[in-house]
Design a protein around this motif. Structure first.
Motif: not given
Length: 760
Positions: A678-686, A728-746
């Protein structure tokens, strides 16, 4: 030194992706800057080289045959003179292609403004029907030495002896006739003369034109063209392409520098203990700084060298204008300097941003300082506590709070990610504006698709009947264009009469209103700038010996003649000259009509007496810009990805300290990972919101500024579709969420011992 290299090698193995991204981004940036330099050289140097080889004239003056042009040689500041040469307006055709030309009687190659032969030979006095074609005219006619040109409506033929470059303004269909050098005996019906003036000081061009008009009389001067106009016409779209590449290249370089700065800062914060250990075992602050600096300089240098090698080796093989530009640029004197200076400058800039961030690593104390249990500003705000009180998901609330808890650092991360997104929005706006010229030309000053001229064999009524008989023609607007002397008599502009009071011409207005009353007119931005007037002013110009006073009631988008055009109705011009008849017709076609097929049908219906051609669209020469924009978007996306991965790494590391506390209050690993996502997604959204909010007005300002400088005027900028911006905005936000999911879970599932070591 050996220990430094070993640590640098281990750090490279741990951050291979970051190294690859930095190298590729640097390569893309350097390539775009080198292509910009090539296009700038291609735009300026070929014309300058031709002007020098031709010993070009700074001013060409078309006069009536009765004018005493010999007096021009005695003007102050005139170094030498070409001519006067007799001229004849004609139409030539070859292989079914027709073009309006000016036959210029030239008995021998002139010493001033001489043609620079590129194919064939000069005229043979023993062959009176030979001609030499200006190169742009030859390309339009697809003519080569040895071809035979016909003059429609007559039995005359001309043989092409050669093709030559000229420093004069080149052929433009429907706007400027092509130049044909012929022997004086081939100019059978002269309509005037042309004289070239070479000046001792090119800066005195306006004064020389003013003196020439005063000596000859305004009624004797038909048209004046200067070396500045010829240079601007020769540079054309190439200079615009160079400006676009240079602007985005510099913007991408700044974004890459900030991304590298942020990446190093994040790595330093995550490896404070490792840096302290290095200092404890004997590393000096300078050595620590050099490790980071040399690493990133090596990445940047590798990318820069690769880009320079590819541009030098393969650039000239790129199809289209970019390849031609690189090929010409490689022969220019400043090529070697630019080829080395651009990559070195890019590497040094990246090194500067790297050094500023690495300097912080040198200040890390040898003894690790325990980090505070909560960052400054980490206490929950009233808004966050209220959201928790409303039973909103805790992961969502804590993630949003984490994204903006450290205001300075959070704003810096948002700014670094917003910069490439801003440039992407600007690039997409440029793409959309070019598409607008093709999809809606009537909105950018091109309401008509075809222009028709008669050779005089058909009367005006017959021409109008042929045009209106075709159902695909929605309207035919009669028109005439004459050269008019501007106030001060320092040059000529195009005065057009288009349409009538009953059927007005559909101008594309950016300011004011349409010309409906007597003596009302609209003008292009180039004319307003030239005369230093505004909408609402009255202007006086001279056509022959007749003054023409017009009230400028609107500013039209005028892509022709650098915007130095004033347009009124044909009826208004007839008030000064009742005998004035249409010289051409502008045709507006019905939706779906194919201009090429309509042109072919009208040419056949005119039985060879009509010259039909498409109205030039300035966007036709900008087709290479699409590939340029696509490449720039890819480079900017790569830079954004580097920054996004940096933000993800920093967020994951900072979240490690809170894992035990979050587990203690009963949060599951999935909820803990969701906080980081959520933190990374909020940064990408802003960043997406900020990039869009800044990119749209910036794009409008830049595109309109380019429109003003080219004479078209402001008002041509077009924003990308809302759906594209949302994607463009959705791609940035969703991309941030997808890239963060794995390292955050680990990180959320790490063992408690590892987490404790991270807290220590």
């Amino acid at each position: 030194m050996r220990a430094t290299l070993r640590w640098a090698h281990s750090d490279l193995r741990a951050h291979r992706g970051e190294a690859l991204f930095i190298t590729l981004a640097t390569a893309g940036i350097v390539a775009s800057l080198l292509l910009a330099a090539a296009l700038f050289g291609y735009a300026t140097n070929p014309w300058q080289r031709t002007f020098t080889q031709a010993h070009g004239a700074h001013v060409w003056i078309h006069t009536a045959a009765s004018a005493d042009a010999g007096r021009l040689a005695r003007l102050d500041g005139v170094e030498s003179v070409a001519g006067p040469y007799r001229t004849e307006s004609a139409t030539v055709a070859v292989r079914g292609v027709r073009a309006a030309v000016e036959l210029r009687g030239t008995p021998e190659p002139p010493s001033v403004g001489r043609p620079v032969l590129t194919a064939g030979r000069w005229l043979d006095p023993a062959l009176p029907d030979e001609v030499v074609l200006e190169s742009r005219l030859a390309r339009a006619l697809l003519a080569e030495p040895g071809d035979t040109l016909t003059l429609p409506g007559t039995a005359r033929t001309l043989t092409v002896a050669g093709i030559a470059d000229s420093a004069e303004p080149g052929y433009s269909p429907g706007s400027r006739p092509g130049l044909v050098w012929a022997l004086p005996s081939a100019v059978r019906s002269p309509g005037g003369e042309v004289t070239g003036l070479r000046l001792g000081d090119p800066a005195d061009t306006d004064y020389a034109v003013q003196r020439a008009v005063t000596v000859l009389g305004a009624g004797a001067v038909g048209e004046v063209s200067t070396w500045q106009q010829a240079r601007a016409a020769a540079q054309g779209e190439n200079r615009l392409l160079g400006q676009v590449l240079g602007l985005f290249g510099l913007g991408a370089l700044a974004a890459a520098g900030l991304a590298v700065h942020g990446a190093i800062g994040t790595r330093i914060r995550g490896h404070l203990r490792d840096i302290s250990v290095l200092k404890a075992i004997g590393f000096t602050p300078g050595q620590v700084v050099r490790v980071f600096l040399l690493q990133h300089l090596a990445y940047a240098a590798l990318g820069a060298v690769a880009a320079a090698a590819l541009t030098e080796g393969l650039g000239s093989s790129v199809p289209g204008r970019l390849g031609d530009a690189v090929g010409v640029w490689q022969t220019l004197p400043g090529h070697s300097l630019a080829l080395s200076a651009v990559p070195v400058g890019a590497v040094l800039f990246i090194g500067l941003t790297t050094g500023l961030a690495a300097w912080r690593a040198g200040r890390v104390p040898p003894v690790p300082v325990p980090r505070p249990s909560a960052p400054a500003g980490g206490r929950l705000t009233g808004l966050a506590r209220g959201a928790l009180g409303l039973r909103l998901p805790a992961a969502l609330v804590l993630g949003c709070h984490k994204a903006f808890a450290g205001r300075g650092r959070s704003l810096a991360g948002v700014a670094r990610l917003a910069l490439p997104l801003t440039l992407i929005v600007v690039a997409l706006s440029a793409w959309t504006t070019i598409d607008r010229f093709h999809s809606s030309p009537e909105r950018v000053g091109l309401p008509t698709a075809l222009a028709v001229r008669s050779d005089g064999a058909l009367g005006d009524a017959r021409v109008r009947a042929v045009l209106t008989a075709d159902r695909r023609v929605a309207a035919a607007y009669p028109g005439v264009e004459v050269a008019a002397l501007v106030p001060g008599q320092t040059g000529t502009i195009a005065l057009r009469g288009l349409g009538t009071h009953d059927r007005p011409y559909p101008y594309a207005l950016a300011e004011g209103r349409a010309a409906r009353g007597p003596d009302e007119a609209v003008a292009g931005q180039g004319l307003l700038d030239l005369l230093h007037v505004r909408v609402g002013d009255w202007v006086r110009m001279t056509v022959g010996e007749q003054p023409q006073i017009l009230h400028i009631v609107g500013r039209s988008l005028e892509p022709q003649n650098a915007g130095r055009v004033v347009t009124t109705s044909l009826d208004t011009l007839r008030e000064n000259d009742p005998r004035l008849s249409p010289a051409f017709y502008q045709l507006r076609l019905r939706p779906g009509a194919d201009p090429q097929r309509v042109a072919g049908a009208l040419t056949a219906a005119g039985r060879g007496h009509l010259d039909v051609h498409a109205v030039p669209n300035p966007a036709d020469g900008l087709s290479p810009l699409r590939a340029v924009v696509a490449g720039l978007v890819a480079v900017l996306a790569l830079i954004g990805l580097v920054e996004l991965l940096t933000a993800i790494g920093g967020s994951v590391r900072e979240g490690e300290r809170d894992v035990l506390a979050l587990r203690a209050i009963g949060m599951s690993p999935r909820q803990i990972g969701a906080i980081t996502v959520t933190a990374t997604t909020c940064t990408a959204l802003a960043a997406a919101v900020a990039g869009t909010a800044l990119g749209l007005p910036l794009a409008h300002r830049l595109i309109d500024a380019q429109g003003v400088s080219s004479g078209i005027g402001a008002g041509i900028a077009q924003s990308p579709p809302a759906g594209l911006l949302l994607a463009l905005g959705a791609g940035a936000v969703l991309g941030a969420a997808a890239l963060t999911a794995l390292p955050a879970a680990r990180a959320a599932r790490r063992r408690q011992a590892d987490t404790l070591s991270a807290v220590a």
